[in-house]
Design a protein around this motif. Structure first.
Motif, PDB file in Angstrom:
ATOM      1  N   GLU A 213      -4.538  -4.903   6.300  1.00 11.56           N
ATOM      2  CA  GLU A 213      -4.107  -6.028   7.125  1.00 11.56           C
ATOM      3  C   GLU A 213      -5.115  -7.172   7.083  1.00 11.56           C
ATOM      4  OE1 GLU A 213      -2.849  -6.998  11.760  1.00 11.56           O
ATOM      5  OE2 GLU A 213      -3.061  -4.929  11.094  1.00 11.56           O
ATOM      6  N   ARG A 214      -6.368  -6.838   7.056  1.00 13.66           N
ATOM      7  CA  ARG A 214      -7.435  -7.844   7.091  1.00 13.66           C
ATOM      8  C   ARG A 214      -7.590  -8.577   5.758  1.00 13.66           C
ATOM      9  NH1 ARG A 214     -11.109  -4.434   7.833  1.00 13.66           N
ATOM     10  NH2 ARG A 214     -11.712  -4.236   5.660  1.00 13.66           N
ATOM     11  N   CYS A 215      -7.479  -7.852   4.665  1.00 13.81           N
ATOM     12  CA  CYS A 215      -7.830  -8.374   3.343  1.00 13.81           C
ATOM     13  C   CYS A 215      -6.632  -9.035   2.658  1.00 13.81           C
ATOM     14  CB  CYS A 215      -8.367  -7.236   2.476  1.00 13.81           C
ATOM     15  SG  CYS A 215      -9.115  -7.786   0.948  1.00 13.81           S
ATOM     16  N   VAL A 216      -6.845 -10.219   2.083  1.00 13.76           N
ATOM     17  CA  VAL A 216      -5.819 -10.932   1.317  1.00 13.76           C
ATOM     18  C   VAL A 216      -5.973 -10.572  -0.157  1.00 13.76           C
ATOM     19  CG1 VAL A 216      -4.930 -13.184   0.623  1.00 13.76           C
ATOM     20  CG2 VAL A 216      -5.780 -12.843   2.948  1.00 13.76           C
ATOM     21  N   LEU A 217      -4.882 -10.208  -0.801  1.00 14.93           N
ATOM     22  CA  LEU A 217      -4.864  -9.970  -2.240  1.00 14.93           C
ATOM     23  C   LEU A 217      -4.320 -11.210  -2.933  1.00 14.93           C
ATOM     24  CD1 LEU A 217      -5.097  -8.106  -4.743  1.00 14.93           C
ATOM     25  CD2 LEU A 217      -2.739  -7.351  -4.256  1.00 14.93           C
ATOM     26  N   LYS A 218      -5.137 -11.814  -3.802  1.00 10.43           N
ATOM     27  CA  LYS A 218      -4.712 -13.013  -4.535  1.00 10.43           C
ATOM     28  C   LYS A 218      -4.421 -12.648  -5.987  1.00 10.43           C
ATOM     29  CE  LYS A 218      -7.049 -16.448  -1.669  1.00 10.43           C
ATOM     30  NZ  LYS A 218      -7.947 -17.626  -1.645  1.00 10.43           N
ATOM     31  N   VAL A 219      -3.210 -12.980  -6.434  1.00  9.54           N
ATOM     32  CA  VAL A 219      -2.761 -12.668  -7.786  1.00  9.54           C
ATOM     33  C   VAL A 219      -2.061 -13.896  -8.364  1.00  9.54           C
ATOM     34  CG1 VAL A 219      -2.485 -10.224  -7.194  1.00  9.54           C
ATOM     35  CG2 VAL A 219      -0.525 -11.761  -7.025  1.00  9.54           C
ATOM     36  N   PRO A 220      -1.807 -13.929  -9.672  1.00 15.25           N
ATOM     37  CA  PRO A 220      -1.064 -15.062 -10.238  1.00 15.25           C
ATOM     38  C   PRO A 220       0.307 -15.220  -9.566  1.00 15.25           C
ATOM     39  CG  PRO A 220      -2.079 -13.782 -11.985  1.00 15.25           C
ATOM     40  CD  PRO A 220      -2.261 -12.996 -10.730  1.00 15.25           C
ATOM     41  N   GLY A 221       0.673 -16.454  -9.255  1.00 20.96           N
ATOM     42  CA  GLY A 221       1.890 -16.703  -8.486  1.00 20.96           C
ATOM     43  C   GLY A 221       3.150 -16.162  -9.112  1.00 20.96           C
ATOM     44  N   SER A 222       3.209 -16.159 -10.450  1.00 16.91           N
ATOM     45  CA  SER A 222       4.436 -15.732 -11.132  1.00 16.91           C
ATOM     46  C   SER A 222       4.664 -14.228 -11.083  1.00 16.91           C
ATOM     47  CB  SER A 222       4.401 -16.190 -12.593  1.00 16.91           C
ATOM     48  OG  SER A 222       3.286 -15.616 -13.268  1.00 16.91           O
ATOM     49  N   VAL A 223       3.647 -13.453 -10.663  1.00 15.82           N
ATOM     50  CA  VAL A 223       3.801 -11.987 -10.659  1.00 15.82           C
ATOM     51  C   VAL A 223       3.577 -11.383  -9.273  1.00 15.82           C
ATOM     52  CG1 VAL A 223       3.283 -11.674 -13.113  1.00 15.82           C
ATOM     53  CG2 VAL A 223       1.405 -11.709 -11.444  1.00 15.82           C
ATOM     54  N   ILE A 224       3.618 -12.195  -8.246  1.00 21.53           N
ATOM     55  CA  ILE A 224       3.458 -11.664  -6.886  1.00 21.53           C
ATOM     56  C   ILE A 224       4.465 -10.547  -6.616  1.00 21.53           C
ATOM     57  CG2 ILE A 224       3.781 -12.205  -4.427  1.00 21.53           C
ATOM     58  CD1 ILE A 224       2.485 -14.884  -4.909  1.00 21.53           C
ATOM     59  N   ASP A 225       5.686 -10.750  -7.083  1.00 22.76           N
ATOM     60  CA  ASP A 225       6.721  -9.735  -6.824  1.00 22.76           C
ATOM     61  C   ASP A 225       6.408  -8.405  -7.492  1.00 22.76           C
ATOM     62  OD1 ASP A 225       7.065 -10.978  -9.309  1.00 22.76           O
ATOM     63  OD2 ASP A 225       9.222 -10.606  -9.347  1.00 22.76           O
ATOM     64  N   LYS A 226       5.726  -8.427  -8.635  1.00 19.84           N
ATOM     65  CA  LYS A 226       5.358  -7.179  -9.319  1.00 19.84           C
ATOM     66  C   LYS A 226       4.326  -6.396  -8.506  1.00 19.84           C
ATOM     67  CE  LYS A 226       6.198  -8.707 -14.082  1.00 19.84           C
ATOM     68  NZ  LYS A 226       5.591  -8.892 -15.431  1.00 19.84           N
ATOM     69  N   TYR A 227       3.347  -7.107  -7.957  1.00 18.13           N
ATOM     70  CA  TYR A 227       2.347  -6.439  -7.123  1.00 18.13           C
ATOM     71  C   TYR A 227       2.983  -5.952  -5.819  1.00 18.13           C
ATOM     72  CZ  TYR A 227      -1.566  -7.901 -10.084  1.00 18.13           C
ATOM     73  OH  TYR A 227      -2.442  -8.065 -11.129  1.00 18.13           O
ATOM     74  N   ASP A 228       3.966  -6.709  -5.346  1.00 20.92           N
ATOM     75  CA  ASP A 228       4.595  -6.403  -4.068  1.00 20.92           C
ATOM     76  C   ASP A 228       5.411  -5.116  -4.105  1.00 20.92           C
ATOM     77  OD1 ASP A 228       4.707  -7.203  -1.446  1.00 20.92           O
ATOM     78  OD2 ASP A 228       6.585  -8.297  -1.688  1.00 20.92           O
ATOM     79  N   VAL A 229       5.788  -4.677  -5.297  1.00 22.31           N
ATOM     80  CA  VAL A 229       6.568  -3.433  -5.410  1.00 22.31           C
ATOM     81  C   VAL A 229       5.760  -2.300  -6.044  1.00 22.31           C
ATOM     82  CG1 VAL A 229       8.773  -4.639  -5.481  1.00 22.31           C
ATOM     83  CG2 VAL A 229       7.592  -4.126  -7.630  1.00 22.31           C
ATOM     84  N   SER A 230       4.509  -2.585  -6.384  1.00 21.64           N
ATOM     85  CA  SER A 230       3.655  -1.549  -6.975  1.00 21.64           C
ATOM     86  C   SER A 230       3.147  -0.604  -5.889  1.00 21.64           C
ATOM     87  CB  SER A 230       2.463  -2.192  -7.684  1.00 21.64           C
ATOM     88  OG  SER A 230       1.471  -1.229  -7.981  1.00 21.64           O
ATOM     89  N   LYS A 231       3.230   0.684  -6.119  1.00 18.36           N
ATOM     90  CA  LYS A 231       2.815   1.691  -5.137  1.00 18.36           C
ATOM     91  C   LYS A 231       1.381   1.464  -4.658  1.00 18.36           C
ATOM     92  CE  LYS A 231       1.773   6.648  -4.871  1.00 18.36           C
ATOM     93  NZ  LYS A 231       0.307   6.530  -4.881  1.00 18.36           N
TER      94      LYS A 231
END
Length: 241
Positions: A213-231
């Motif tokens: 909850e505290r930590c923000v994960l920053k990733v390339p904008g075009s693949v946010i959805d891929k990280y969002d569904v990764s276990k």
């Protein structure tokens, strides 16, 4: 100063500083180091390993437990830092890594509680398990894209760590790499292919909901959805670009 006063001054210095710190010194090294050669020496406050002498490795346990050691300068041409080579150097504040360094071994800087700033060389390929565990003063870890392996618990229990930049590649990451880093608020992962974790694990303990909850994960904008569904990555409450 008379002899009696000089004697009193020396005794007072021993009581305040301790005999080891009173006689601590800079150690200049030009010959290859043996395994455990300087282990538990408390009379060394600085180590300078000179370049140009063919020293390519710091062997296992070389400076383990050197509790007065504050600064280390490593030579150009060095490729590897061995197992527990600087572990428990609790006064260590500064390490100068050469551009040639490729391998930081397991437990190499564990319990270096005063190590605050580390600049990782751009050719670094491997960081071993628990390499920087319990480096409780470390504030930031900017890891180069050259890294091919970061093993488990590499930066665990780093209480002051606030920002981490992971390599922008999809090489396998070690399990629970940043576990128990209670101040960590930002992780940057620049890979367009979602990296996986060893043992199908996570970056924090999956039950540590406060960390996610505290930590923000920053990733390339075009693949946010891929990280969002990764276990292993979807547990972050905030995934942003």
């Amino acid at each position: 100063m008379n002899r009696r006063l000089l004697t009193i001054s020396i005794i007072f210095a021993f009581l305040v500083c301790g005999i080891d710190s009173l006689f601590s010194a800079t150690l200049v090294i030009t010959d290859p180091i043996a395994e455990g050669e300087y282990m538990d020496r408390t009379d060394i406050d600085e180590v300078v390993i000179e370049s140009g002498h063919g020293i390519s490795e710091i062997p296992d346990y070389a400076f383990l437990g050197c509790t007065s050691l504050k600064k280390v300068t490593l030579p150009e041409g060095l490729k590897k830092i061995g197992f527990q080579s600087f572990s428990e150097c609790s006064a260590l504040e500064e390490v100068n890594f050469p551009d040639s360094l490729e391998d930081i071994g397991s437990n190499s800087f564990t319990y270096c509680s005063n190590l605050r700033d580390v600049e990782f060389p751009q050719g670094l390929k491997h960081i071993g398990h628990n390499a920087f565990s319990f480096c409780t003063s470390l504030v930031e870890a900017i890891l180069p894209d050259s890294l091919e392996e970061i093993e488990s618990y590499a930066f665990s229990d780093c209480d002051s760590l606030r920002k981490v930049r992971l390599p922008a590649n999809d090489h396998l990451l070690g399990e629970l790499m940043m576990n128990c880093c209670g101040s960590l608020v930002e992780i940057e992962e620049g890979s367009f292919d979602v990296p996986k974790f060893d043992c199908d694990s996570y970056i924090f303990d999956p039950y540590d909901t406060d960390a996610y909850e505290r930590c923000v994960l920053k990733v390339p904008g075009s693949v946010i959805d891929k990280y969002d569904v990764s276990k292993s990555w979807q547990m972050f409450n905030k995934i942003a670009m």
